[in-house]
Write an enzyme that holds these catalytic residues in place. Structure first.
Site, PDB file in Angstrom:
ATOM      1  N   GLY A 173       0.866  -1.164   0.000  1.00 30.10           N
ATOM      2  CA  GLY A 173       0.000   0.000   0.000  1.00 30.10           C
ATOM      3  C   GLY A 173       0.906   1.218   0.000  1.00 30.10           C
ATOM      4  N   ALA A 174       0.668   2.130  -0.954  1.00 26.63           N
ATOM      5  CA  ALA A 174       1.610   3.229  -1.167  1.00 26.63           C
ATOM      6  C   ALA A 174       1.912   4.020   0.110  1.00 26.63           C
ATOM      7  CB  ALA A 174       1.097   4.132  -2.294  1.00 26.63           C
ATOM      8  N   ARG A 205      10.648  -1.310  -4.567  1.00 31.52           N
ATOM      9  CA  ARG A 205       9.507  -1.437  -5.484  1.00 31.52           C
ATOM     10  C   ARG A 205       9.451  -0.185  -6.365  1.00 31.52           C
ATOM     11  NH1 ARG A 205       4.051  -3.537  -3.361  1.00 31.52           N
ATOM     12  NH2 ARG A 205       3.908  -4.113  -5.553  1.00 31.52           N
ATOM     13  N   GLN A 251      -5.517  -9.096  -2.323  1.00 34.74           N
ATOM     14  CA  GLN A 251      -5.571  -8.123  -1.218  1.00 34.74           C
ATOM     15  C   GLN A 251      -7.015  -7.790  -0.833  1.00 34.74           C
ATOM     16  OE1 GLN A 251      -3.653  -7.782  -3.932  1.00 34.74           O
ATOM     17  NE2 GLN A 251      -1.630  -7.019  -3.412  1.00 34.74           N
ATOM     18  N   ASP A 282      -1.172   4.147  -6.401  1.00 33.62           N
ATOM     19  CA  ASP A 282       0.248   4.037  -6.059  1.00 33.62           C
ATOM     20  C   ASP A 282       1.033   5.233  -6.563  1.00 33.62           C
ATOM     21  OD1 ASP A 282      -0.929   1.158  -6.324  1.00 33.62           O
ATOM     22  OD2 ASP A 282       0.758   1.055  -4.942  1.00 33.62           O
TER      23      ASP A 282
END
Lengths: 340, 340
Positions: free
Chosen positions: A34-35, A76, A183, A224
C-alpha cells in the site's frame, strides 16, 4: 513492528524491523504494502539506517547513509510514496546540517513518527471530503486494499466509507478479491468486517456484471502514483473497473494523498509499471498450484487508468477533477473554487 | 466416460457415467462443463435414462422417462444446449412413436453418439470460418474455456485458433485464468500447451492493461446462450472483456454453434443467470481459503454481453453480425450475402 500482510487473514503476526535491511525486505516481499504504508516504512527505514551509521561527522554520515537510501528506493518501482518519504527524510537531514550526528539520528526517529502521525490525519481528511460523495444506503465498489492496512489510519479509499459509516450512513461495500495477491479477499474484507462495515467479496470478473445490474452506486480506489494530468497508476485491474464504471455511468473516484501525486510526471505513460514473478499467477498465494507445470505467465502488478475515466480525485485538501490537480502545486490557485 | 475437469490439470481421471443420475451429477458438479459438452452429456444421459425404463409400451416408456428429463434439465440453468439436446432426443423418441421400446432404447444411444459426432464437425466448421479472422502473428485473448474440453472436438472459441495454427499461421494466445473456477488456468492453458499452441496465462485483471498496451489483436470467447438479438451469455467477466475490447478498438468475436443460440429469446435480459455457492469465491478450487471466516460473497457464474459490443458471431454456417443472427432461422434469407 510490521503487521505481516502476507499471513493475513489467517494469522495476525508482527515482524520486528530491527534494521533497515528488514524494512527493505518487508517492502519487497510485500509484508507491508500500500503506497502510504510503504512510505511510512521507508521513512522508518531511513531512521534505522541512520542509527547504524558509524561515521562521526556530518559529511561522513550522509555519505555512509546513501547506499541504504538506494536500497530502500529500489525495493519497489511503482509507488511514488517511497521516493516522497526518502526525499522528505533527507531534506530533514539537510536541514540539520552541521548538527551533531547523534542528534540527527534521534531526530530522524521523531520525523519518521511524524510521517506516520501526519498520514493518519491526512487519511481522516480524505475521509471527511470523500464521505460527502457517499449517500445514505450507497453501495460502494473498491479494488485491492487501500485501507487501514495500506496506510497509517483510516486508509485512503476506505476513509470516506469509514467516515460515512461513523456519520450514521448505512453503506455497503463490494470488495474485488484482486488477483493475483488477493488483497481484497485477504485484507479489505478482513478489515471492513473488523470495523463492522457491511462487505461482500466478489471475484474481479463480477464487478462489471454488478454495475450493469445497477447494484453499484460509486467506485473508490486508491493509487500508487497519480501523474500531474490525473492519470492513475493503481493495482492491476483498476483500469478495467474504471472503464466499466464510465460505461455504466457510475462515478469513479480515486483517494490520493498528496504524497501519492507525482507532480513531476506529466502523464501516466511515464510511470514505471512493476512486473512481478510468474509464480504469483500459477501458484495462488504460494499455496495452490492452479495451472499446468511449465505454463508461461505475464504478471503486470499495476495498470494506468487515463484521467478521462476519473470522476474526481479525493485528497486531504478536497475533491478535484483530474484536470485541476495541477492547481494543488500552484501557489496562485483558488483551491476552494476548483473543488468538485 | 467423462474426463474429470475438476481434477485437471493435476490429474487426468475419467468418471464412468453408468446411469443418468451420474450424468446429472457430473453436469451439476462441473466434472463436465462447457455448453456443447453439457449438451452431449445430456443427450447421453437421456439414452442412459431410457435404457433403465421398465415400462414395456411406448406411452409408459415416455411417461417413465419424464422425471429423468426434468432432472437433467434442472442441473444447470444458463446453457441452452442442455434444453437443445434433451429436446432433440425427445423429438427423436417421438419420431419412433409406436416402435418397440427396446428398439427405441438402442436407437437413442446411436442418436446420442450422432450428437457428439456432429458437434465435432460443427466445431471444425467454426474453426474454418473463424480462422479467416486470425492473421499470421496474431495475439488472441480468450476467457474461460471454450476449448476441446468444453465440446466434442476442436472447441468453439479455440477452433479458429487450432485451424489457424494447422494452416501454418504463427499465433499466440492469452488465456484469462477466469475466477472463480479458473477454467482458463486449469483447462485452456493445459489443452493449448498439449496442442503445441503458444499460450500465456494472465489474471483476469490483466486483460485490460494488455489491450491498452497494444498486445492483443482480437478476442474470441464461447457462449452458454446467445439470444436472437446477439446478446451473449457467457462466463462471468466476458462482459468486462468485451467492453474493454471495444474501448481499445479490438474486435470481439463469439464462437457459437447454432445449438447455443436461443432463437426463442428476444434479448439477453431473459437469459437466466446462475448464481453459485459462496465457497467458490472464498475457497479457491476447494483447496485454498483466501478470505476471513464468515465473509459474505456474491458469485454470479455468468454475465450478459450486449450485442453492441460483439463484432461478429462465428457459427458453423459462417461469421455474422449480431443484428443478422435472426437470418439463420429465416428460410428466405440470403446467408451468403449476410456473412461478415
Amino acid at each position: 513492528m510490521i503487521l505481516d500482510q502476507v499471513a493475513l487473514p489467517h494469522k495476525v503476526e508482527y515482524i520486528p524491523c530491527t534494521d533497515y535491511k528488514m524494512a527493505c525486505r518487508c517492502i519487497r516481499e510485500m509484508n507491508v504494502r500500500g503506497a502510504p504504508a510503504i512510505g511510512i516504512t521507508a521513512a522508518m527505514g531511513v531512521a534505522l539506517a541512520a542509527r547504524d551509521v558509524s561515521a562521526p561527522d556530518y559529511a561522513g554520515f550522509v555519505k555512509e547513509l546513501q547506499p541504504a537510501l538506494d536500497e530502500l528506493m529500489a525495493t519497489r518501482p511503482t509507488a511514488v510514496n517511497l521516493r516522497w518519504a526518502i526525499d522528505r527524510m533527507m531534506e530533514f537531514v539537510e536541514g540539520m546540517s552541521g548538527r551533531p550526528v547523534e542528534e540527527i539520528k534521534a531526530a530522524l526517529f521523531e520525523e519518521a513518527q511524524r510521517v506516520l502521525d501526519e498520514d493518519i490525519e491526512i487519511n481522516r481528511m480524505i475521509g471527511v471530503h470523500g464521505s460527502a460523495l457517499i449517500r445514505d444506503g450507497a453501495r460502494v465498489l473498491t479494488h485491492c486494499n487501500a485501507g487501514s492496512l495500506a496506510t497509517g489510519g483510516y486508509g485512503t479509499a476506505t476513509a470516506p466509507m469509514r467516515i460515512a459509516a461513523e456519520k450514521g450512513k448505512r453503506i455497503s461495500v463490494f470488495a474485488d478479491e484482486t488477483r493475483p495477491l488477493l488483497q481484497g479477499a485477504r485484507l479489505t474484507s478482513w478489515e471492513l468486517m473488523q470495523s463492522g462495515i457491511d462487505v461482500t467479496l466478489i471475484t474481479d470478473n463480477s464487478a462489471g456484471a454488478l454495475m450493469r445490474k445497477g447494484e453499484i452506486d460509486l467506485v473508490i480506489v486508491g493509487t500508487d502514483r497519480t501523474a500531474r494530468n490525473g492519470d492513475v497508476a493503481n493495482k492491476i485491474g483498476t483500469y478495467m473497473v474504471a472503464v466499466l464504471a464510465r460505461e455504466n455511468n457510475i462515478p469513479f473516484y480515486v483517494a490520493a494523498p498528496l504524497s501519492s501525486i507525482d507532480f513531476t510526471m506529466a502523464s501516466g505513460d511515464e510511470i514505471p509499471i512493476e512486473e512481478r514473478g510468474e509464480d504469483e499467477v500459477y501458484n495462488i498465494c504460494g499455496g495452490l498450484m492452479v495451472a499446468p507445470e511449465g505454463v508461461k505467465c505475464r504478471n503486470l502488478a499495476f495498470d494506468v487508468t487515463p484521467a478521462k475515466y476519473v470522476t474526481g480525485i479525493i485528497t486531504q485538501k478536497g475533491v478535484f477533477r483530474p484536470a485541476d490537480l495541477h492547481l494543488l502545486v500552484d501557489p496562485a490557485a483558488d483551491l476552494e473554487a476548483a473543488k468538485l
